[in-house]
Design an enzyme around this catalytic site. Structure first.
Site, PDB file in Angstrom:
ATOM      1  N   HIS A 166      24.868  20.916   8.454  1.00 41.28           N
ATOM      2  CA  HIS A 166      25.742  22.081   8.512  1.00 41.28           C
ATOM      3  C   HIS A 166      25.439  22.558   9.808  1.00 41.28           C
ATOM      4  O   HIS A 166      24.301  22.457  10.439  1.00 41.28           O
ATOM      5  CB  HIS A 166      25.435  23.229   7.487  1.00 41.28           C
ATOM      6  CG  HIS A 166      24.154  23.680   7.402  1.00 41.28           C
ATOM      7  ND1 HIS A 166      23.395  24.655   8.219  1.00 41.28           N
ATOM      8  CD2 HIS A 166      23.080  23.146   6.577  1.00 41.28           C
ATOM      9  CE1 HIS A 166      22.096  24.708   8.055  1.00 41.28           C
ATOM     10  NE2 HIS A 166      21.851  23.849   7.040  1.00 41.28           N
ATOM     11  N   GLU A 244      20.305  22.116  -0.576  1.00 46.37           N
ATOM     12  CA  GLU A 244      18.961  22.207  -0.010  1.00 46.37           C
ATOM     13  C   GLU A 244      17.757  22.507  -0.847  1.00 46.37           C
ATOM     14  O   GLU A 244      18.262  22.967  -1.932  1.00 46.37           O
ATOM     15  CB  GLU A 244      19.021  23.474   1.292  1.00 46.37           C
ATOM     16  CG  GLU A 244      17.709  23.260   1.933  1.00 46.37           C
ATOM     17  CD  GLU A 244      17.147  22.169   2.619  1.00 46.37           C
ATOM     18  OE1 GLU A 244      16.821  21.378   2.082  1.00 46.37           O
ATOM     19  OE2 GLU A 244      17.305  22.256   3.807  1.00 46.37           O
TER      20      GLU A 244
END
Length: 373
Positions: A166, A244
């Site tokens: 990202h 994550e």
């Protein structure tokens, strides 16, 4: 990776398209430069593509064979493609956007000092034959006496994951711990959105070859995936396995703040892959979750190319797994925001059903002209 007794090797590579663009394939042969003996060879179809794309794919395949079978050897590449030879030699500029990522991938694989030499088509007959056999649907995959007894080469097209990290958030810029859904879950900032758009523009020429777009459910990855989806014309599908690491009580804190407030816990976390921050996950927890998520993706998209938008820890975990490296190898990798890492998976090995991986690109970032790696 095998140990190598080869001091120098020659790669003969080619690619072709019936229609230009049309059904395309590549072929590559790895030879001992001293004896001319064939070490390994490969021929594969790649779907619709141009001649030039297929030729670059042949070069990449040849460099992968050299890395696999002759690590440390000096490399000479011989091709009948004037364009590829001159571009890789630095004589001609790379102007077409579809060529830039392929040239970057080849450059990342090529050992220092690799020599590129143009040869007439008649002298590239072996690689040309592999191309045509692949196009005629005669399976040709890597396989010479180099393989140990019982080893079966891959017999089906690989599943390729294009892993995109990202873009930045305010937490990224502030070097704060930023985990998955259980934490502060910050959005992309304007810089992060611009980074992802730049990566998406670079990937856009590959849109026709992308079969799916998958994202972690975390806000910054999903926002990144939405940007990429608009450029690749793909809907976003969520996979929680590639989220994550959860940092628990450390989420939103800087390293210095964690060191001050949780000194013992931080030492334990840095020293043991199975230690989790308070209310968080350990690296081993994350690795198990990520591998399960990857396996779901591979099962659902066999033989396809999938863009997966994820985070630092999951992507590093997949790279370590692909290289058969210890999980602690994640500490030895740097992964930039909006960077691209590519891993291909296929079945082969002993018994023919072992999941094998090939790291094709790592931490590539688009710039105004090409890639910074």
């Amino acid at each position: 990776m095998r140990g190598s007794s080869y001091e120098s090797v020659v790669i003969e590579a080619d690619g072709g398209s019936r229609g230009n663009p049309g059904p395309a394939a590549f072929g590559a042969v790895l030879k001992d430069a001293l004896t001319g003996a064939v070490i390994a060879e490969i021929g594969e179809t790649i779907g619709p593509a141009t001649n030039n794309v297929a030729e670059y794919r042949g070069l990449i395949a040849g460099l992968e064979l050299a890395l696999e079978f002759a690590p440390g050897a000096s490399v000479e590449v011989r091709m009948d493609s004037k364009l590829v030879v001159e571009q890789m030699s630095g004589t001609w500029k790379i102007k077409h956007p579809s060529m830039k990522p392929l040239a970057a991938q080849a450059s990342a694989l090529a050992p220092a000092g690799t020599v590129y030499r143009w040869i007439p088509r008649a002298e590239n007959a072996h690689a040309d034959r592999l191309v045509n056999e692949a196009l005629d649907q005669q399976p040709v995959t890597a396989g010479r006496p180099t393989f140990s007894r019982g080893w079966l080469p891959p017999t089906a097209p690989p599943t390729t994951l294009i892993l995109v990290r990202h873009g930045v958030t305010d937490h990224t810029a502030g070097k704060l711990f930023s985990g998955g859904l259980g934490g502060s879950n910050p959005p992309l900032n304007e810089e992060g959105r611009a980074q992802v758009r730049s990566t998406g523009d670079w990937l856009a020429p590959l849109a026709a070859t992308v079969d799916a777009l998958i994202s972690s459910p975390v806000r910054r990855t999903h926002e990144s995936a939405e940007i990429l989806g608009g450029l690749l014309d793909q809907p976003v599908v969520t996979e929680p396995g590639v989220a994550e690491m959860e940092f628990g009580a450390w989420d939103g804190l800087s390293f210095a703040q964690v060191q001050e407030r949780f000194p013992d816990e931080l030492d334990s976390w840095l020293g043991a892959m199975d230690y989790a921050p308070p209310q968080g996950e350990s690296f081993e927890d994350v690795a198990a979750r990520v591998i399960e998520g990857r396996d779901r993706i591979l099962a659902a998209h066999t033989g396809q190319t999938v863009v997966v938008v994820s985070h630092v820890t999951p992507i590093k975990t997949l790279v370590a797994d692909a290289l058969d490296a210890p999980l602690r190898a994640v500490y030895r990798m740097e992964l930039a925001p909006a960077s691209v890492t590519v891993i291909s998976y296929f079945r082969g090995g002993h018994g023919g059903d072992e999941l094998l991986a090939s790291l094709r690109l790592f931490n590539a970032r688009p710039t105004e002209t090409a890639f910074a790696i």
